[in-house]
Write a protein that holds these residues in place. Structure first.
Motif, PDB file in Angstrom:
ATOM      1  N   ASP A 244       0.949  -1.382  -0.189  1.00  0.00           N
ATOM      2  CA  ASP A 244       0.144  -0.101  -0.066  1.00  0.00           C
ATOM      3  C   ASP A 244       0.874   1.300   0.086  1.00  0.00           C
ATOM      4  O   ASP A 244       0.560   2.171  -0.591  1.00  0.00           O
ATOM      5  CB  ASP A 244      -0.841  -0.074   1.232  1.00  0.00           C
ATOM      6  CG  ASP A 244      -1.757   1.145   1.414  1.00  0.00           C
ATOM      7  OD1 ASP A 244      -2.777   1.432   0.351  1.00  0.00           O
ATOM      8  OD2 ASP A 244      -1.537   2.115   2.215  1.00  0.00           O
ATOM      9  N   HIS A 245       1.832   1.287   0.891  1.00  0.00           N
ATOM     10  CA  HIS A 245       2.831   2.317   0.877  1.00  0.00           C
ATOM     11  C   HIS A 245       3.568   2.421  -0.471  1.00  0.00           C
ATOM     12  O   HIS A 245       3.622   3.626  -0.697  1.00  0.00           O
ATOM     13  CB  HIS A 245       3.974   2.180   2.087  1.00  0.00           C
ATOM     14  CG  HIS A 245       4.850   3.259   1.980  1.00  0.00           C
ATOM     15  ND1 HIS A 245       4.762   4.667   2.529  1.00  0.00           N
ATOM     16  CD2 HIS A 245       6.063   3.164   1.605  1.00  0.00           C
ATOM     17  CE1 HIS A 245       5.996   5.149   2.242  1.00  0.00           C
ATOM     18  NE2 HIS A 245       6.693   4.562   1.731  1.00  0.00           N
ATOM     19  N   ARG A 247       2.700   1.783  -3.723  1.00  0.00           N
ATOM     20  CA  ARG A 247       1.876   2.452  -4.545  1.00  0.00           C
ATOM     21  C   ARG A 247       1.470   3.926  -4.418  1.00  0.00           C
ATOM     22  O   ARG A 247       1.154   4.599  -5.498  1.00  0.00           O
ATOM     23  CB  ARG A 247       0.833   1.430  -4.862  1.00  0.00           C
ATOM     24  CG  ARG A 247      -0.445   1.295  -3.861  1.00  0.00           C
ATOM     25  CD  ARG A 247      -1.614   0.632  -4.302  1.00  0.00           C
ATOM     26  NE  ARG A 247      -1.434  -0.490  -4.952  1.00  0.00           N
ATOM     27  CZ  ARG A 247      -1.899  -1.105  -6.145  1.00  0.00           C
ATOM     28  NH1 ARG A 247      -3.116  -0.441  -6.456  1.00  0.00           N
ATOM     29  NH2 ARG A 247      -1.946  -2.497  -6.387  1.00  0.00           N
ATOM     30  N   ASN A 248       1.021   4.080  -3.179  1.00  0.00           N
ATOM     31  CA  ASN A 248       0.651   5.336  -3.036  1.00  0.00           C
ATOM     32  C   ASN A 248       1.810   6.473  -2.829  1.00  0.00           C
ATOM     33  O   ASN A 248       1.679   7.551  -3.378  1.00  0.00           O
ATOM     34  CB  ASN A 248       0.033   5.308  -1.408  1.00  0.00           C
ATOM     35  CG  ASN A 248      -1.355   4.829  -1.687  1.00  0.00           C
ATOM     36  OD1 ASN A 248      -2.382   5.402  -2.233  1.00  0.00           O
ATOM     37  ND2 ASN A 248      -1.598   3.689  -0.820  1.00  0.00           N
ATOM     38  N   PHE A 249       2.948   6.139  -2.455  1.00  0.00           N
ATOM     39  CA  PHE A 249       4.209   6.870  -2.471  1.00  0.00           C
ATOM     40  C   PHE A 249       4.730   7.586  -3.900  1.00  0.00           C
ATOM     41  O   PHE A 249       4.805   8.527  -4.516  1.00  0.00           O
ATOM     42  CB  PHE A 249       5.334   6.164  -1.669  1.00  0.00           C
ATOM     43  CG  PHE A 249       6.552   7.016  -1.796  1.00  0.00           C
ATOM     44  CD1 PHE A 249       6.810   8.116  -0.891  1.00  0.00           C
ATOM     45  CD2 PHE A 249       7.571   6.632  -2.913  1.00  0.00           C
ATOM     46  CE1 PHE A 249       7.990   8.795  -1.127  1.00  0.00           C
ATOM     47  CE2 PHE A 249       8.797   7.456  -2.792  1.00  0.00           C
ATOM     48  CZ  PHE A 249       8.959   8.554  -1.994  1.00  0.00           C
ATOM     49  N   ALA A 251       2.753   7.280  -6.551  1.00  0.00           N
ATOM     50  CA  ALA A 251       1.524   7.680  -7.126  1.00  0.00           C
ATOM     51  C   ALA A 251       1.609   9.135  -6.768  1.00  0.00           C
ATOM     52  O   ALA A 251       1.196  10.015  -7.659  1.00  0.00           O
ATOM     53  CB  ALA A 251       0.342   7.231  -6.522  1.00  0.00           C
ATOM     54  N   GLU A 252       1.939   9.502  -5.523  1.00  0.00           N
ATOM     55  CA  GLU A 252       2.133  10.923  -5.104  1.00  0.00           C
ATOM     56  C   GLU A 252       3.350  11.773  -5.740  1.00  0.00           C
ATOM     57  O   GLU A 252       3.150  12.829  -6.291  1.00  0.00           O
ATOM     58  CB  GLU A 252       2.099  10.948  -3.522  1.00  0.00           C
ATOM     59  CG  GLU A 252       2.258  12.415  -2.976  1.00  0.00           C
ATOM     60  CD  GLU A 252       2.566  12.281  -1.632  1.00  0.00           C
ATOM     61  OE1 GLU A 252       2.980  13.526  -1.019  1.00  0.00           O
ATOM     62  OE2 GLU A 252       2.232  11.292  -1.129  1.00  0.00           O
ATOM     63  N   LYS A 253       4.338  10.862  -5.615  1.00  0.00           N
ATOM     64  CA  LYS A 253       5.558  11.451  -6.460  1.00  0.00           C
ATOM     65  C   LYS A 253       5.393  11.908  -7.802  1.00  0.00           C
ATOM     66  O   LYS A 253       5.943  12.619  -8.444  1.00  0.00           O
ATOM     67  CB  LYS A 253       6.629  10.761  -6.137  1.00  0.00           C
ATOM     68  CG  LYS A 253       7.096  10.590  -4.739  1.00  0.00           C
ATOM     69  CD  LYS A 253       7.557  11.893  -4.014  1.00  0.00           C
ATOM     70  CE  LYS A 253       7.853  11.989  -2.556  1.00  0.00           C
ATOM     71  NZ  LYS A 253       8.024  13.384  -2.019  1.00  0.00           N
ATOM     72  N   ASN A 255       2.371  11.841  -9.555  1.00  0.00           N
ATOM     73  CA  ASN A 255       1.114  12.685  -9.928  1.00  0.00           C
ATOM     74  C   ASN A 255       0.418  11.602 -10.652  1.00  0.00           C
ATOM     75  O   ASN A 255      -0.220  12.081 -11.855  1.00  0.00           O
ATOM     76  CB  ASN A 255       1.083  13.765 -10.741  1.00  0.00           C
ATOM     77  CG  ASN A 255       1.889  15.053  -9.770  1.00  0.00           C
ATOM     78  OD1 ASN A 255       1.460  14.999  -8.703  1.00  0.00           O
ATOM     79  ND2 ASN A 255       2.806  15.571 -10.493  1.00  0.00           N
ATOM     80  N   ARG A 258      -5.572   8.468  -8.981  1.00  0.00           N
ATOM     81  CA  ARG A 258      -5.950   7.375  -8.082  1.00  0.00           C
ATOM     82  C   ARG A 258      -6.874   6.482  -8.976  1.00  0.00           C
ATOM     83  O   ARG A 258      -7.004   5.323  -8.782  1.00  0.00           O
ATOM     84  CB  ARG A 258      -6.817   7.762  -6.956  1.00  0.00           C
ATOM     85  CG  ARG A 258      -5.940   8.466  -6.052  1.00  0.00           C
ATOM     86  CD  ARG A 258      -6.536   8.468  -4.535  1.00  0.00           C
ATOM     87  NE  ARG A 258      -6.700   7.145  -3.895  1.00  0.00           N
ATOM     88  CZ  ARG A 258      -5.641   6.598  -3.348  1.00  0.00           C
ATOM     89  NH1 ARG A 258      -4.268   7.202  -3.494  1.00  0.00           N
ATOM     90  NH2 ARG A 258      -5.772   5.352  -2.756  1.00  0.00           N
ATOM     91  N   LEU A 261      -4.501   3.618 -10.595  1.00  0.00           N
ATOM     92  CA  LEU A 261      -3.335   2.867  -9.947  1.00  0.00           C
ATOM     93  C   LEU A 261      -3.637   1.531 -10.216  1.00  0.00           C
ATOM     94  O   LEU A 261      -2.792   0.913 -10.217  1.00  0.00           O
ATOM     95  CB  LEU A 261      -3.789   3.028  -8.362  1.00  0.00           C
ATOM     96  CG  LEU A 261      -3.505   4.450  -7.847  1.00  0.00           C
ATOM     97  CD1 LEU A 261      -3.658   4.660  -6.277  1.00  0.00           C
ATOM     98  CD2 LEU A 261      -1.936   4.904  -8.277  1.00  0.00           C
TER      99      LEU A 261
END
Length: 302
Positions: A244-245, A247-249, A251-253, A255, A258, A261
């Motif tokens: 989870d960390h 993919r979300n990290f 995705a945030e870096k 852009n 969601r 994903l």
């Protein structure tokens, strides 16, 4: 009740029932909806339908016999073309091929409508009617939540909303004949490398995600959970948290929206635990808890 006494609603109801009887044979691959739609478009059937309320009893019996013969003909002599009956759309979404990439680039199909099935994940084989494990990844259109209907199938009109720009599998498959769909498996499938392979930064991260968060690792964690009678639960939860960390990290870096994903990284481990008969609950303090649940009956179709 004899056809001589049927009103128009009873007439149509019995037409549908007879079509169902004709297609009940397990050796007959033609779906009931296909026969009904083909019959409904028959000019002779339409003539009988439109004048039914004006017929006397003897004429109704005569024309009913004719309708039975028409139905039998349409159950045997299937038109070799798609009638947009919706049968394929109701039973799963298509898997994309390399040829479909142009539809994506032209915006005919939005990126957010896609998701990836990664190597090793269990899927239902549409040809063997059994559960198999993917040797290579697949990219599919999403299904509607809680079911298998394709996202682009309109349940009200029973039509495909992207019919003119539908993927290769949709254009090739025939609800009355499995052979074209089987032959299509020889065509190259679309993969994330076809889409993201030239974006070096992202592609390197996707390869790293596949190494560290392969489905085989989730399988091994649940095997350990079973062998230790639940004592290895932290191993599963740590793996879920890491995936989870990751993919979300990223995705945030980078852009990444969601909505995309599941295309970029595939289905999350948190969603895949249902394959093993569990679900993840989150407490008020954000703590994750692994809870036994009914095993998922919806392994995705290949």
């Amino acid at each position: 009740m004899t056809p001589a006494l049927w009103n128009i609603e009873q007439f149509r109801e019995n037409v549908f029932r007879y079509a169902e009887e004709l297609t009940d044979d397990p050796d007959n691959p033609v779906p009931k909806e296909r026969v009904i739609l083909q019959l409904d478009r028959d000019p002779e059937f339409q003539t009988i339908l439109q004048k039914w309320h004006k017929l006397c009893g003897a004429e109704k019996v005569r024309d009913w016999k004719r309708v039975l013969a028409l139905a039998e003909t349409h159950a045997r002599e299937i038109l070799p073309s798609c009638l947009m009956c919706g049968e394929c759309c109701r039973h799963g979404s298509p898997t994309l091929h390399v040829e479909d990439l142009e539809l994506l680039r032209q915006g005919k199909i939005p990126w957010g409508a896609l998701y990836t099935l990664r190597r090793g994940e269990p899927v239902h084989s549409p040809f063997k009617d059994e559960l198999v494990f993917l040797v290579d990844e697949r990219i599919k259109l999403r299904e509607k939540p809680g079911g298998r209907q394709c996202l682009f199938f309109d349940g009200d009109t029973q039509e495909c909303t992207i019919y003119a720009d539908r993927p290769l599998q949709c254009r090739a498959q025939a609800c009355w004949d499995p052979k074209p769909g089987e032959e299509l498996t020889a065509q190259p499938y679309l993969t994330r490398k076809d889409i993201f392979g030239e974006v070096d930064v992202l592609w390197d991260l996707l390869e790293e995600h596949d190494r560290r968060c392969a489905f085989e690792k989730l399988t091994a964690a649940f095997k350990a959970l079973e062998e230790t009678r639940g004592e290895a639960v932290d191993q599963v939860l740590d793996l879920l948290a890491y995936e989870d960390h990751f993919r979300n990290f990223v995705a945030e870096k980078l852009n990444i929206p969601r909505s995309q994903l599941e295309l970029v990284f595939g289905r999350s481990f948190a969603d895949l635990v249902q394959v093993f008969g569990f679900r993840v609950d989150v407490g008020p303090d954000g703590t994750r808890v692994l809870v036994p649940d009914a095993p998922s009956e919806e392994a995705k179709e290949e």
